[in-house]
Scaffold this motif. Sequence first.
Motif, mmCIF file in Angstrom:
data_model
loop_
_atom_site.group_PDB
_atom_site.id
_atom_site.type_symbol
_atom_site.label_atom_id
_atom_site.label_comp_id
_atom_site.label_asym_id
_atom_site.label_seq_id
_atom_site.Cartn_x
_atom_site.Cartn_y
_atom_site.Cartn_z
ATOM 1 N N UNK A 20 0.852 -1.192 0.000
ATOM 2 C CA UNK A 20 0.000 0.000 0.000
ATOM 3 C C UNK A 20 0.889 1.244 0.000
ATOM 4 N N UNK A 21 0.447 2.283 -0.724
ATOM 5 C CA UNK A 21 1.242 3.503 -0.781
ATOM 6 C C UNK A 21 0.346 4.697 -1.102
ATOM 7 N N UNK A 22 0.789 5.856 -0.632
ATOM 8 C CA UNK A 22 0.188 7.130 -1.025
ATOM 9 C C UNK A 22 1.273 7.875 -1.795
ATOM 10 N N UNK A 23 0.965 8.267 -3.027
ATOM 11 C CA UNK A 23 1.925 8.980 -3.866
ATOM 12 C C UNK A 23 1.425 10.405 -4.076
ATOM 13 N N UNK A 24 2.330 11.362 -3.921
ATOM 14 C CA UNK A 24 1.993 12.780 -4.054
ATOM 15 C C UNK A 24 2.952 13.431 -5.045
ATOM 16 N N UNK A 25 2.438 14.393 -5.802
ATOM 17 C CA UNK A 25 3.274 15.124 -6.755
ATOM 18 C C UNK A 25 2.826 16.576 -6.785
ATOM 19 N N UNK A 26 3.796 17.475 -6.819
ATOM 20 C CA UNK A 26 3.526 18.903 -7.003
ATOM 21 C C UNK A 26 4.458 19.408 -8.097
ATOM 22 N N UNK A 27 3.915 20.232 -8.982
ATOM 23 C CA UNK A 27 4.703 20.778 -10.084
ATOM 24 C C UNK A 27 4.327 22.241 -10.265
ATOM 25 N N UNK A 28 5.346 23.082 -10.361
ATOM 26 C CA UNK A 28 5.142 24.496 -10.630
ATOM 27 C C UNK A 28 6.075 24.878 -11.774
ATOM 28 N N UNK A 29 5.512 25.356 -12.861
ATOM 29 C CA UNK A 29 6.299 25.787 -14.003
ATOM 30 C C UNK A 29 6.013 27.245 -14.298
ATOM 31 N N UNK A 30 7.066 28.022 -14.463
ATOM 32 C CA UNK A 30 6.902 29.454 -14.720
ATOM 33 C C UNK A 30 7.907 29.876 -15.778
ATOM 34 N N UNK A 31 7.462 30.731 -16.693
ATOM 35 C CA UNK A 31 8.357 31.238 -17.728
ATOM 36 C C UNK A 31 8.509 32.746 -17.573
ATOM 37 N N UNK A 32 9.621 33.263 -18.053
ATOM 38 C CA UNK A 32 9.896 34.694 -17.936
ATOM 39 C C UNK A 32 9.306 35.495 -19.086
ATOM 40 N N UNK A 33 9.080 34.867 -20.226
ATOM 41 C CA UNK A 33 8.536 35.571 -21.387
ATOM 42 C C UNK A 33 7.464 34.744 -22.050
ATOM 43 N N UNK A 34 6.931 35.263 -23.140
ATOM 44 C CA UNK A 34 5.929 34.513 -23.879
ATOM 45 C C UNK A 34 6.594 33.342 -24.598
ATOM 46 N N UNK A 35 5.969 32.171 -24.492
ATOM 47 C CA UNK A 35 6.512 30.965 -25.096
ATOM 48 C C UNK A 35 5.865 30.705 -26.455
ATOM 49 N N UNK A 36 6.595 30.015 -27.336
ATOM 50 C CA UNK A 36 6.007 29.555 -28.582
ATOM 51 C C UNK A 36 4.930 28.531 -28.256
ATOM 52 N N UNK A 37 3.980 28.357 -29.135
ATOM 53 C CA UNK A 37 2.846 27.463 -28.904
ATOM 54 C C UNK A 37 3.288 26.058 -28.491
#
Length: 153
Positions: free
Chosen positions: A10-27
Motif C-alpha cells: 500500500x502507498x500514497x503517492x503525491x506530486x507537485x509541479x510548478x512551471x513558470x516562464x519569464x517571457x511569452x513561449x512559442x505554442x
Amino acid sequence: RKVIYFSNYHAIALRAFLGESAGDLFKGNRYFLGGEDGMRGYSPLVFGGDNMFLLSAEYRFPLLYETDVNLVGLALSHTVQGAFFSDAGMVADNHNTFQFQNFLTDVGVSLRFFVDMFGFYPTLYRFDVAYPIDSPLDSERNPHYYLSAGQPF
C-alpha cells in the motif's frame, strides 16, 4: 514527488509541479495540463499557458500480489495493483495571473500490472480511467481512458 509506503504493497503517492516562464513561449513550448502524465481527466493539448501549477495524489493498493503467472514464456506477472487518484491544477499566460476560476480537477481509478518481460525487464502496465470535474468546456466532460507503461509519477 513523494511516495509514502505503509502496510504490505500500500502507498500514497503525491506530486507537485510548478512551471513558470519569464517571457511569452512559442505554442509548442507552453505548459499543458492534460494527458496521461498530467491531469488525466483532460485531453493533452486543450488547456495551455506560460505558467502551470499541478498537484496529484494517488492511493495505490494491491488487488493480487505474488501471482507469478507465466504469460506464454515471454513474461511473468507478479502483482495486480489498483489505484484511486485525483489531480488539480491551473495554467495562465504571463499577462494573466493564476485565478481560482481557472482551477481544474479530476478523479479516477487505475488498474496496474507488474510484469517481468522476457524474464529480466520489469515493466508496469496501467489502464487509467479519469473523469473531469466541472470542466469549462463541453467537449471535455467525458471520461478519458489511457493505456500506458510506467508509473505516472
